[in-house]
Structures are given as C-alpha cells and as structure tokens.
Design an enzyme around this catalytic site. Structure first.
Site, PDB file in Angstrom:
ATOM      1  N   LYS A   3       0.813  -1.218   0.000  1.00 38.76           N
ATOM      2  CA  LYS A   3       0.000   0.000   0.000  1.00 38.76           C
ATOM      3  C   LYS A   3       0.846   1.268   0.000  1.00 38.76           C
ATOM      4  CE  LYS A   3      -2.233  -1.127   3.781  1.00 38.76           C
ATOM      5  NZ  LYS A   3      -1.727  -2.499   3.981  1.00 38.76           N
ATOM      6  N   ASN A  17      -2.119   6.462   5.899  1.00 36.42           N
ATOM      7  CA  ASN A  17      -1.100   5.719   6.637  1.00 36.42           C
ATOM      8  C   ASN A  17       0.307   6.074   6.194  1.00 36.42           C
ATOM      9  OD1 ASN A  17      -2.830   4.391   8.295  1.00 36.42           O
ATOM     10  ND2 ASN A  17      -2.780   2.469   7.200  1.00 36.42           N
ATOM     11  N   HIS A  42      -4.149  -9.392  10.038  1.00 39.57           N
ATOM     12  CA  HIS A  42      -5.021  -8.744  11.019  1.00 39.57           C
ATOM     13  C   HIS A  42      -6.301  -9.555  11.278  1.00 39.57           C
ATOM     14  CE1 HIS A  42      -2.357  -5.365  10.606  1.00 39.57           C
ATOM     15  NE2 HIS A  42      -2.731  -5.121   9.368  1.00 39.57           N
TER      16      HIS A  42
END
Length: 487
Positions: A121, A144, A190
């Site tokens: 990402k 982020n 996650h």
C-alpha cells in the site's frame, strides 16, 4: 488542516492519541468543537494535556453530552472484542467514526484515490502520487503514509487526495466514495481484528462502497480473492473495472511479463504487442511485488487520463520508500537490505523471492498467519536469524528446511548474520531484514525497527573479524556456537 464544520459546537470524544488521534484533536479544536480526549497510555495523555488538549476519562464520562466518538484505527472496533469505551458509546447511541469519515463529510466534492490491500500500500500510494505530480496533476498524499488524513490541506480544491487506507480505517467510514479505488492484493492479515478472513475481506471491500458509474475500481487479480472479487464486480458493480496482474497476460488491463509492463487498457480484446516500460532496471521497483505496485500506480494514472509515456517516465524516476526493500549499504561484498515494513509472511516472501544467498533476519510479534508463503523461497536462505517473540515458534516451523539461530534481538542477529555473510565465499551475500512479523514486542513500530537496523549497519567495522570455521568457509559451521550465544 481540514476544517470540520460538521462538528462545530458539538462534542467529539477522541479515543487514542497516536498520530491520527492527535491530528483529529487539532482539527476538532480548530473547528470550534469541544474535545474530550483519552488514551490508555498515561504518557500520551500527558503529551496531549501539555499541548492544550482537554483530557477526559471516557470510561467515566457522561456520554449524554457526547455527539461522536472519534476512534483511532489501532483500537479494536469489533474483534477480538470492542474496546470498553466503544461499548459504552454504542450503549449511549453515540456514533463511532474515524478521521476518514470526518474528512469525506467535510470535503464532499473532493476526488479521492483510495489504495488498500494486504501488502504494497505505501509504495503504491507514494508511487501514484509521484506519477500524477509528474503529469502535472495536483496531488496530496496522506493516510497511513505521509500526513494524517485531517492534516491534509483544504486548498487547492482541485487537488486529488491519494490515500493509503487500512482495513481499520475502512471499517470506520460509511460515506467514503473513491473516484479511483485500488485493491492491490488480499491475503491473511489482522485476522484477530476482523474475526477471521471473511471479516477482513469485508473490511477491504468497503473501499468500493458508494462508487458510481463514472468511478474506477482497480483490482489486482494475482490472488484468488482478488480474482473472485473482480468477477463479482464484473457482473454486479456500477463502476468501471481495470484489472492488473504480474506474470500473466490480460486481454484488457495492465500487466507485467518478465519485468516488462504492458498497457491493454484501450485495446479491447487485442493483446498488447509492445511493453510500455521495462521495470527491471528500476532499482526502486525491484521484484515481482514491486512490479504489482507499479502496475497499480500506472493503472491509476491511466484511469485519470495520463498518457502512457508520461506515466512510464514517472516510474523510471521513482526513488522508493524507506523500510521497503531499502538498499542500506554494500560493505565487503555483502549487501544490507532493510525491509522492516514486511510485517507478515506474505510480504517477507516477496523479499526472499528478490535475492539469492540470503542471511535472513526475521521475527518480532507474530501475526495469525501461516508461514506457507515463505516455503517456496527458503532455498535462497543460507541461514535465518530469529528475534523477538517469534524466535522459538519460527525456529520450530523452519528448522527442518533452513538452518536457524534464535538470536533474540536485532543487534545480536545482525552481528551473527554479518559474520556468516562475510565468510560466504560462494557469491554475493545479502543480509536481509524482512521480519514477517509486527514490531511491537521490541520496537515502537516498523520504522523504529528499520531505523535501528540502519544504525547498526552504519556502525559496522569495515573489516570485522571472521568467525571461526569448521569447514571451507561454510557459514553453517558456525551455527552451533551462535545458537548457544543467542539463548
């Protein structure tokens, strides 16, 4: 900073005072909102109070006076169980949102390029911003990577926001509508925070919510989850679709074969015959995983009207990001590579696939993910040096396939890896930090871990003493003494 007129005169409780939480507090206070801020860490509460942010214990506050709970992405929303403050807010009927929701409701006309996926990402977000800027398009990059979302500038209004978005952020937004949405790849990550793979996939798919017929969805089809999603959207989605892939030809889309990028966006069913750019000489885009990132960023640029050669020029000019396959130094014939951002096995496998004769530093806080993605590349690993909480379980899983040392900490692992790599006389050796784990057992974050690695490499003596050998320069011969020292 983004003004938040939707919160003027209202009370926003902010839970979590990390980077995004502090940014939310600043934006709310500047916009005339009342702020009640809290973090479970006393040090962060003290920092907020010193900066003039009102600190209120949300566990005992009057929720009837709160209009919204602004939740930082790192705090559990659903799984493994909601944070107690989230439960209190819900019981009181208080809406739980994130900074992304505040952005989109207060910048409703802003065009957003949203980029998500399990791996790649940050590189793709930075690369997309670089390609668009190079083509003369106004861009601000955040999320982020770079600025927190609410620290972006409201002007110029025509600027695109290119945002790296995690599954946590997507879970906290209902109104997001991306002009271009990118899903790079999907693999287990996650899972504890999403209740399993299905929950994780649902969170990632939220980036496609609210898209219209004029919007674009770019889907990586290299993994089974991405291919299934692309097929589902093809039969039901309102948006325009653009697939991208590495290692296989697409009849329409963007793809990379043998390191060469092909553009079949406008060709219908006719195959592209000539590559647009050869990615292999671009050091900042080394490896198949970076070729996927390049295909995605190039696809975004093309979807937004950038000419092929202009986008290709941007790829050639890209310098790369820290902690992502970052070449730190070459010393005495040994290369040192910082891939601290590889926080899961899938990401680390991509690094292992990019080098030969690897002295691999791995470990940290393990995630609920199988090590299977690493297995095809272990023949490239001469020795694995394992650190942190994962050292023992990784050794148990890998020792039958590759020599392993439980080094304990990064400094010890690097010292051991350097000794073995310098003793390797069979070819160019690489000391690779690619942990396949989170950093939080020994470091504040992956950046701190990568910075520590770079500092340790920088402090190495140019000609360190060679380790004693039991054979003709075999690094494996030093393993027994090293294992004992690392325990």
């Amino acid at each position: 900073m983004i003004p938040l007129p939707s919160m003027q005169g209202r009370t926003g409780a902010v839970l979590g005072l990390g980077r995004s939480g502090r940014s939310a507090c600043r934006a709310l206070l500047t916009s005339g909102a009342r702020v009640w801020a809290w973090d479970d860490a006393p040090a962060r509460r003290a920092e907020a109070a010193a900066a003039g942010v009102p600190v209120v214990d949300l566990a005992i506050c009057n929720w009837q006076r709160v209009d919204r709970l602004v939740l930082s992405p790192g705090i559990p929303l659903h799984h493994p169980r909601p944070h107690p403050v989230v439960g209190q807010a819900r019981e009181a009927g208080v809406e739980v949102v994130g900074d992304l929701e505040l952005l989109v409701e207060n910048q409703p006309q802003r065009r957003i390029v949203g980029i998500t996926g399990t791996n790649g990402k940050s590189t793709t977000t930075a690369l997309t911003g670089a390609l668009l800027r190079g083509a003369g398009i106004g861009v601000q990059v955040g999320g982020n990577i770079g600025l927190p979302i609410l620290d972006l500038l409201p002007k110029p209004e025509e600027d695109l926001y290119v945002l790296e978005l995690s599954s946590y952020q997507l879970d906290l937004s209902e109104q997001l509508s991306c002009s271009v949405a990118v899903i790079l790849n999907l693999s287990a990550d996650h899972l504890d925070r999403h209740g399993g793979m299905n929950g994780y996939l649902r969170a990632k798919r939220r980036i496609l919510r609210n898209q219209r017929a004029s919007d674009w969805a770019l889907i990586g089809v290299d993994d089974a989850h991405g291919r299934a999603l692309f097929e589902q959207l093809g039969s039901a989605g309102p948006q325009r679709l653009l697939p991208f892939a590495v290692g296989r030809r697409l009849s329409q889309g963007i793809y990379v074969l043998d390191g060469r990028l092909y553009d079949a966006l406008d060709r219908g069913q006719e195959p592209a015959t000539e590559p647009v750019v050869d990615l292999r000489p671009i050091a900042s885009l080394r490896g198949a995983h970076n070729w996927q990132n390049a295909a995605a960023a190039y696809g975004v640029a093309r979807a937004l009207g950038v000419a092929p050669q202009a986008a290709a020029a941007g790829l050639r000019a890209f310098r790369g990001l820290a902690h992502r396959m970052e070449a730190v130094a070459t010393q005495g014939g040994v290369a040192f590579v910082n891939d601290s951002k590889a926080t899961n096995p899938e990401a680390a496998a991509r690094a292992l696939a990019s080098f030969e004769r690897i002295y691999w530093i791995a470990g940290g806080r393990p995630k609920e993910a199988s090590l299977d993605p690493l297995l095809p590349w272990l023949d490239r690993v001469r020795h694995a040096y394992l650190i942190g909480e994962a050292a023992a379980p990784f050794a148990a899983a890998l020792a039958s396939r590759v020599p392993c040392t439980q080094s304990g900490d990064l400094a010890t692992a690097l010292r051991q890896a350097v000794g073995a790599a310098r003793a390797d006389r069979e070819g160019a050796a690489v000391v690779l930090l690619s942990p396949a784990c989170a950093s939080f057992d020994q470091f504040a974050d992956f950046e701190a871990r990568g910075d520590a690695f770079k500092a340790l490499v920088g402090s190495l003596a140019p000609s360190a003493p060679q380790p004693s050998q039991d054979g003709a320069g075999s690094p494996r011969a030093v393993a027994p003494a090293i294992v004992e020292a690392g325990r």
